[in-house]
Design a protein around this motif. Sequence first.
Motif, PDB file in Angstrom:
ATOM      1  N   TRP A 115     -13.375 -73.660  31.951  1.00  0.00           N
ATOM      2  CA  TRP A 115     -11.883 -73.775  33.084  1.00  0.00           C
ATOM      3  C   TRP A 115     -10.800 -74.002  32.069  1.00  0.00           C
ATOM      4  O   TRP A 115      -9.738 -73.426  32.909  1.00  0.00           O
ATOM      5  CB  TRP A 115     -11.945 -74.697  34.393  1.00  0.00           C
ATOM      6  CG  TRP A 115     -11.072 -74.796  35.587  1.00  0.00           C
ATOM      7  CD1 TRP A 115     -10.700 -74.045  36.193  1.00  0.00           C
ATOM      8  CD2 TRP A 115     -10.387 -75.913  34.771  1.00  0.00           C
ATOM      9  NE1 TRP A 115      -9.502 -74.985  36.628  1.00  0.00           N
ATOM     10  CE2 TRP A 115      -9.363 -76.070  36.244  1.00  0.00           C
ATOM     11  CE3 TRP A 115      -9.825 -77.271  33.837  1.00  0.00           C
ATOM     12  CZ2 TRP A 115      -8.687 -76.619  36.126  1.00  0.00           C
ATOM     13  CZ3 TRP A 115      -9.353 -78.334  34.195  1.00  0.00           C
ATOM     14  CH2 TRP A 115      -7.947 -78.138  35.095  1.00  0.00           C
ATOM     15  N   ILE A 116     -11.332 -75.069  31.106  1.00  0.00           N
ATOM     16  CA  ILE A 116     -10.113 -75.754  30.717  1.00  0.00           C
ATOM     17  C   ILE A 116      -9.632 -74.777  29.743  1.00  0.00           C
ATOM     18  O   ILE A 116      -8.408 -74.781  29.290  1.00  0.00           O
ATOM     19  CB  ILE A 116     -10.660 -76.727  29.394  1.00  0.00           C
ATOM     20  CG1 ILE A 116     -10.646 -78.048  30.820  1.00  0.00           C
ATOM     21  CG2 ILE A 116     -10.002 -77.290  28.506  1.00  0.00           C
ATOM     22  CD1 ILE A 116     -11.382 -79.357  30.398  1.00  0.00           C
ATOM     23  N   ASP A 142      -9.162 -71.458  29.934  1.00  0.00           N
ATOM     24  CA  ASP A 142      -9.094 -70.733  30.690  1.00  0.00           C
ATOM     25  C   ASP A 142      -7.441 -71.262  31.229  1.00  0.00           C
ATOM     26  O   ASP A 142      -6.741 -69.730  31.350  1.00  0.00           O
ATOM     27  CB  ASP A 142      -9.632 -70.311  31.879  1.00  0.00           C
ATOM     28  CG  ASP A 142     -10.727 -69.380  32.045  1.00  0.00           C
ATOM     29  OD1 ASP A 142     -10.502 -68.820  30.678  1.00  0.00           O
ATOM     30  OD2 ASP A 142     -11.363 -69.235  32.524  1.00  0.00           O
ATOM     31  N   GLU A 143      -7.252 -72.244  31.610  1.00  0.00           N
ATOM     32  CA  GLU A 143      -6.395 -72.518  31.401  1.00  0.00           C
ATOM     33  C   GLU A 143      -5.087 -72.769  30.530  1.00  0.00           C
ATOM     34  O   GLU A 143      -3.606 -72.530  30.717  1.00  0.00           O
ATOM     35  CB  GLU A 143      -6.373 -74.523  32.856  1.00  0.00           C
ATOM     36  CG  GLU A 143      -6.629 -74.117  33.777  1.00  0.00           C
ATOM     37  CD  GLU A 143      -6.031 -73.164  34.539  1.00  0.00           C
ATOM     38  OE1 GLU A 143      -4.615 -73.507  34.565  1.00  0.00           O
ATOM     39  OE2 GLU A 143      -6.732 -72.496  35.766  1.00  0.00           O
ATOM     40  N   THR A 179      -3.751 -69.188  29.402  1.00  0.00           N
ATOM     41  CA  THR A 179      -2.381 -68.849  30.250  1.00  0.00           C
ATOM     42  C   THR A 179      -0.894 -68.919  29.199  1.00  0.00           C
ATOM     43  O   THR A 179      -0.556 -69.682  28.763  1.00  0.00           O
ATOM     44  CB  THR A 179      -2.234 -69.761  31.813  1.00  0.00           C
ATOM     45  OG1 THR A 179      -1.743 -71.312  31.697  1.00  0.00           O
ATOM     46  CG2 THR A 179      -3.446 -69.308  32.433  1.00  0.00           C
ATOM     47  N   ARG A 192       1.931 -69.959  30.717  1.00  0.00           N
ATOM     48  CA  ARG A 192       2.379 -70.840  32.066  1.00  0.00           C
ATOM     49  C   ARG A 192       3.135 -71.819  30.020  1.00  0.00           C
ATOM     50  O   ARG A 192       2.373 -71.865  29.134  1.00  0.00           O
ATOM     51  CB  ARG A 192       1.901 -71.957  32.451  1.00  0.00           C
ATOM     52  CG  ARG A 192       1.258 -71.128  34.106  1.00  0.00           C
ATOM     53  CD  ARG A 192       1.147 -72.234  34.386  1.00  0.00           C
ATOM     54  NE  ARG A 192      -0.504 -72.837  33.284  1.00  0.00           N
ATOM     55  CZ  ARG A 192      -1.959 -72.751  34.594  1.00  0.00           C
ATOM     56  NH1 ARG A 192      -1.752 -72.573  35.527  1.00  0.00           N
ATOM     57  NH2 ARG A 192      -2.501 -73.226  33.643  1.00  0.00           N
ATOM     58  N   GLU A 227       3.291 -77.374  32.655  1.00  0.00           N
ATOM     59  CA  GLU A 227       3.076 -76.971  32.945  1.00  0.00           C
ATOM     60  C   GLU A 227       1.118 -77.016  33.315  1.00  0.00           C
ATOM     61  O   GLU A 227       1.037 -77.097  34.380  1.00  0.00           O
ATOM     62  CB  GLU A 227       3.501 -75.140  33.657  1.00  0.00           C
ATOM     63  CG  GLU A 227       4.813 -74.874  34.245  1.00  0.00           C
ATOM     64  CD  GLU A 227       5.256 -74.074  34.384  1.00  0.00           C
ATOM     65  OE1 GLU A 227       4.774 -72.751  34.448  1.00  0.00           O
ATOM     66  OE2 GLU A 227       6.974 -73.667  35.275  1.00  0.00           O
ATOM     67  N   THR A 228       0.913 -76.207  32.460  1.00  0.00           N
ATOM     68  CA  THR A 228      -0.625 -76.547  32.058  1.00  0.00           C
ATOM     69  C   THR A 228      -1.449 -77.758  32.602  1.00  0.00           C
ATOM     70  O   THR A 228      -1.590 -77.996  32.411  1.00  0.00           O
ATOM     71  CB  THR A 228      -0.932 -76.042  30.913  1.00  0.00           C
ATOM     72  OG1 THR A 228      -0.204 -74.119  30.937  1.00  0.00           O
ATOM     73  CG2 THR A 228      -2.263 -76.112  30.512  1.00  0.00           C
ATOM     74  N   VAL A 239      -1.831 -78.936  35.597  1.00  0.00           N
ATOM     75  CA  VAL A 239      -2.788 -78.668  35.729  1.00  0.00           C
ATOM     76  C   VAL A 239      -3.840 -79.525  36.048  1.00  0.00           C
ATOM     77  O   VAL A 239      -5.245 -79.440  36.088  1.00  0.00           O
ATOM     78  CB  VAL A 239      -2.701 -77.432  35.982  1.00  0.00           C
ATOM     79  CG1 VAL A 239      -4.227 -76.503  36.600  1.00  0.00           C
ATOM     80  CG2 VAL A 239      -1.451 -76.524  36.831  1.00  0.00           C
ATOM     81  N   VAL A 240      -4.468 -79.012  34.310  1.00  0.00           N
ATOM     82  CA  VAL A 240      -5.642 -80.234  33.254  1.00  0.00           C
ATOM     83  C   VAL A 240      -5.783 -81.649  33.400  1.00  0.00           C
ATOM     84  O   VAL A 240      -6.675 -82.667  34.093  1.00  0.00           O
ATOM     85  CB  VAL A 240      -5.171 -79.698  31.928  1.00  0.00           C
ATOM     86  CG1 VAL A 240      -6.482 -80.721  30.844  1.00  0.00           C
ATOM     87  CG2 VAL A 240      -5.410 -78.277  31.481  1.00  0.00           C
ATOM     88  N   ARG A 274      -7.347 -82.961  36.065  1.00  0.00           N
ATOM     89  CA  ARG A 274      -9.176 -83.106  36.276  1.00  0.00           C
ATOM     90  C   ARG A 274      -9.253 -84.133  35.031  1.00  0.00           C
ATOM     91  O   ARG A 274     -10.849 -84.467  34.657  1.00  0.00           O
ATOM     92  CB  ARG A 274      -9.666 -81.880  35.500  1.00  0.00           C
ATOM     93  CG  ARG A 274      -9.968 -80.489  36.057  1.00  0.00           C
ATOM     94  CD  ARG A 274     -10.091 -80.363  37.277  1.00  0.00           C
ATOM     95  NE  ARG A 274     -11.901 -80.782  37.247  1.00  0.00           N
ATOM     96  CZ  ARG A 274     -12.110 -79.137  37.536  1.00  0.00           C
ATOM     97  NH1 ARG A 274     -11.343 -78.281  37.320  1.00  0.00           N
ATOM     98  NH2 ARG A 274     -13.094 -78.880  37.130  1.00  0.00           N
TER      99      ARG A 274
END
Length: 799
Positions: A23-24, A26-27, A30, A32, A36-37, A40-41, A44
């Motif tokens: 998941w990390i 993939d983020e 991106t 972005r 912005e990334t 999101v991270v 978590r």
Amino acid sequence: MDATTSASAVRRDEAATERLVAWIQDELQTHRPAYETARVVAARLGAHRAGDVCEVVFWAPELLERRVPEGDVFIEVLDPEEDLVLSRARQTMAFHRTRVPITRIENYCVAAISGMRPGTREAIGSFYSLVWRDAENTWTRIYDPLAASLPFGVFAPAEYYDVEAMLAARTDAAYWAALPEGDPVKLGPATNILQIHAPTATSSMTLAGLTRHIETLADRVRHDVPLAPADRIFLGYEAIQLLPVEPTTVYEAGPAFWAEEDTPDGEPEDDARLVVDLRRPDTTNWGYDIVISGMAAVNPALLETGRPDELVDLACALHNFPGRPKKLVFDVVFGHSDNQGLDVLSYHYFAGPNMYGQNVNYRNPMVRAILLEMQRRKVNYGADAVRVDGAQDFKWWDADAQVLRHDDEYLQEMSDVVQEVAGRRYRPWFIFEDGRPWPEEDWELSSTYRAVIESQRDDDVFQWGPLTFAHNTPFLYTFWLTKFWRIEEILRHGQNWISGCANHDTLRRGTQINPKLNINTRLGDTRMEILDKAYDHPAVQMLTYAAFPGVPMDFLNAMARASWGFIRNQDDRWGVKIVAEEAVSLGWQVDDYTYSLPGSFTRLKDLGFSDRDGLDRFFRIVTALVDVTDYDLDVMAKLLNEVDPPLEGPSPFTARMLKTIARAWMDDMHDYCNVSKYLDRLGEAHTEYMLALREFRIARPWLRGALGPSDHFDYQAPTRGSVAFRSLRHGPDGEQVFVVAHLEGKPLLGLSPTELPIPGLDGGGWEVALATPPIGADYRGGPIDLHDSMAVLFTRRRG
């Protein structure tokens, strides 16, 4: 609380770790922008429960910079071998230690771990931190800045906590369900606010004790029990604003709350076991000395049980208050960090020193994201509003223009954070304290107190108004006339200002003023009476609640006429200097009688300061020596020992003893400021009047708006030695509200308030709605003698 667990079960869950790593990755891959990334991270980061697995993610760029191999980095999990009792002052505890390998993805260290025990209200969870070893086999800890529970403070491993279960158990779901429609809904301002410092609000000095007090008041209101003065000072408010409840600094010179015992010489380190000397956090602080780390958690020194659930309980007690639920306002401090922050966070979080300690590095995308994530997690405890401390300190260096700029974009991002409580998404009401261009020398003249209001998109963003900021001395003669230009600003565009004279900062500043200045002696017979009345002034409160626009705010200690000051007992290096600056408050808040009481200043008395005059003489000389010796404690101690006649106190004075005296002052003042010590001195008439005044404002929300073209406000001129303000306001329903208030100076004799030559005042129908004591209930209008601090409120209704 049962804290034992089967430590052998703690292990890395490979499949869950792989999913988290994927998941990390993939983020991070991106397209972005980096910020912005990071947002999101950041959601978590820390330790999160995912079923039976604990997902742990640390942002640790310092490990890459140090070239630490992945194989030398672990999540260290510590499980107590016996029951850990958080209510004990001190205990030695052996922990079973498990070091779980991590997977590193750029600056992130990741592991999903099974067997970790989540903490709850009833049980203590596993403790954890990120650890790494160097080539010499020396281990170093990295603490979790986004921890949910820190029973032993920010300089100790965090407790893995079941936050979702804690929030799901809240008892105020009906309050949130009743919010207006919207996704997210935007919450608006309260009608008025009571500011509370939880450690001095009740005798328990904890959030749990404050919750019990609120619940007791709720029962009295629910059952229509006659109210006592001690009850009234908490009532009539639509919102409660807590001074910061985040973890603060720790003792500079120790003792530490978490002290790991060294392995005896000659014996190998036991990788599976750790013995720790544990102390219950007991620092006293006014709340603003934070280190940035741990801002999503609750200060353990405020927790009776050591469980963060206490903050949720308080939110629920306020929201479930009968008749009129009370909003909860959090006071957050993200504009600076104490220098201790350098010892718990990497340098990436900081942008250089300032007058408080360290500037925060808002331009680092990950730091910026982490700060906003800390805010989101904290407000999710159930706050309706957020007050941002020192917003003028949010700055960044513009390298192109070579200037320091205010980070108004970040302030907007703070307001834009969406919260979720009990299934409802919302954006809180935001209040900013911003006195820019403070600390420039002309800030009192040049500050507009509107910089954030004018830059943000929401029309209900508030700032602290000009009479609510720090330098406020209403006990000095001519204060109100010299500030009339600011009052005119309040009247014209104060609808988005917090108003009122008494708060944690103004009351503290008042106690630092030289008592030899031009004091308004008509306020009382003693300095203590003068200070108390100046910040709980009946006529000023009449203006604040019945004339001024905006949202009035009171400070509990001022409403209880309790003492207040700068409270912080952690300092070692500068503690004596700080106390020397604060000791002038002896002249304002302590007299011979209050000092002599058996429960007052016990630590200083034990050190030999048997009476107030002896302590005052000592502090006056110490204050002079701070400057004369350039704060050399050894030289100061030597000179103090040579004073003739000898000073009271311990003999001989040493540098260490001066630090002990400074600590005793802070601890004694913390006890002295507790509101519970003052409740039996409150009067019936004054507290009844103040409660009625607050209820008057709540019943007329239109008073929040700025004065309109038909409204009137002025002062009687020529003054002839008296300062009397007059206010006439018109409500949308045809009601008129007229106030005449005597603020200072000689009495006004034979005044007929409703016959004054004020446009719109003529005609009959005026009724006395409220009057300050000692004006009796038999006054129904006509001529009256108004003395200092007396005021009358009239109303009438026209079709």
